[in-house]
Design an enzyme around this catalytic site. Structure first.
Site, PDB file in Angstrom:
ATOM      1  N   ASP A 286     -13.823  28.011 -33.295  1.00  0.00           N
ATOM      2  CA  ASP A 286     -13.593  28.952 -32.499  1.00  0.00           C
ATOM      3  C   ASP A 286     -14.976  29.600 -31.785  1.00  0.00           C
ATOM      4  O   ASP A 286     -16.049  29.082 -32.074  1.00  0.00           O
ATOM      5  CB  ASP A 286     -12.876  30.105 -32.910  1.00  0.00           C
TER       6      ASP A 286
ATOM      7  N   CYS B  43     -15.780  28.908 -37.989  1.00  0.00           N
ATOM      8  CA  CYS B  43     -15.446  30.245 -37.203  1.00  0.00           C
ATOM      9  C   CYS B  43     -16.694  31.092 -37.685  1.00  0.00           C
ATOM     10  O   CYS B  43     -17.814  30.538 -38.035  1.00  0.00           O
ATOM     11  CB  CYS B  43     -13.949  30.597 -37.589  1.00  0.00           C
TER      12      CYS B  43
ATOM     13  N   THR C   4     -16.578  33.325 -39.820  1.00  0.00           N
ATOM     14  CA  THR C   4     -16.906  33.490 -41.331  1.00  0.00           C
ATOM     15  C   THR C   4     -16.304  32.400 -42.335  1.00  0.00           C
ATOM     16  O   THR C   4     -16.605  32.066 -43.330  1.00  0.00           O
ATOM     17  CB  THR C   4     -15.810  34.683 -41.928  1.00  0.00           C
TER      18      THR C   4
ATOM     19  N   HIS D 295     -13.150  18.085 -57.407  1.00  0.00           N
ATOM     20  CA  HIS D 295     -12.222  18.778 -58.289  1.00  0.00           C
ATOM     21  C   HIS D 295     -10.910  18.962 -57.565  1.00  0.00           C
ATOM     22  O   HIS D 295      -9.888  18.921 -57.881  1.00  0.00           O
ATOM     23  CB  HIS D 295     -12.680  20.041 -58.841  1.00  0.00           C
TER      24      HIS D 295
ATOM     25  N   HIS E  95      -8.340  16.051 -63.004  1.00  0.00           N
ATOM     26  CA  HIS E  95      -8.277  16.962 -61.748  1.00  0.00           C
ATOM     27  C   HIS E  95      -7.071  16.624 -61.221  1.00  0.00           C
ATOM     28  O   HIS E  95      -6.435  17.416 -60.219  1.00  0.00           O
ATOM     29  CB  HIS E  95      -9.385  17.054 -60.895  1.00  0.00           C
TER      30      HIS E  95
END
Ligand code: RB5
Length: 152
Positions: free
Chosen positions: A8, A65, A67, A98, A133
């Protein structure tokens, strides 16, 4: 490997850096935008990558973005997507080994370009380890199936 890439306005400059990294390293990718720092809504951007990976058109996705949070939350709404925000290389490797993460999210306002490029490199090179996993990741799919069947 084909990678779907997007960001973004808050992740635009970082997305451009990741695109440079892909070109420098001969990694096939498609840039789903955005193409300027004009404001856009991050769910629209994240959905493009999530659906491209979900549909099998791309092997992995990277979304930027401000964050790395909003795009991760959005991408994880798409069944089959395991998006992980990683801001260190240890997490980037673990997300692949994992969790079999197929989408990486990054925050331009959180980390520098150099670290981001290294995270992308580690994340692309690491492979899912399977073994102990695998049944855990399978349980994530079972949760998706449980709630998808409720909405029908
Ligand atoms: C845009 O200002 C910002 O909210 C967005 O880039 C992202 O950080 C959302 O999670």
């Amino acid at each position: 490997m084909k990678v779907a890439l997007a960001g973004d306005h808050g992740g635009f400059r970082l997305k451009e850096q990741v695109a440079c990294f892909f070109r420098e390293n001969g990694i096939e990718y498609n840039d789903f935008g955005t193409f300027s720092e004009d404001p856009v809504d991050y769910p629209d951007i994240a959905l493009k990558v999530a659906e491209a990976v979900r549909n099998g058109d791309f092997d992995r996705g990277v979304i930027c973005c401000g964050t790395g949070i909003g795009v991760a939350i959005t991408a994880n709404k798409v069944p089959g997507i395991r998006a992980s925000q990683c801001h260190d290389t240890f997490s980037a490797r673990a997300a692949r080994e994992h969790n079999n993460a197929n989408v990486l999210t990054l925050g331009e306002r959180v980390i520098g370009f150099g670290l981001a490029r290294e995270i992308v490199r580690v994340w692309l090179e690491a492979e899912f380890q399977g073994g102990r996993h695998a049944p855990r990741v399978d349980k994530i799919s079972l949760i998706e199936q449980k709630y998808n069947s409720c909405s029908r």
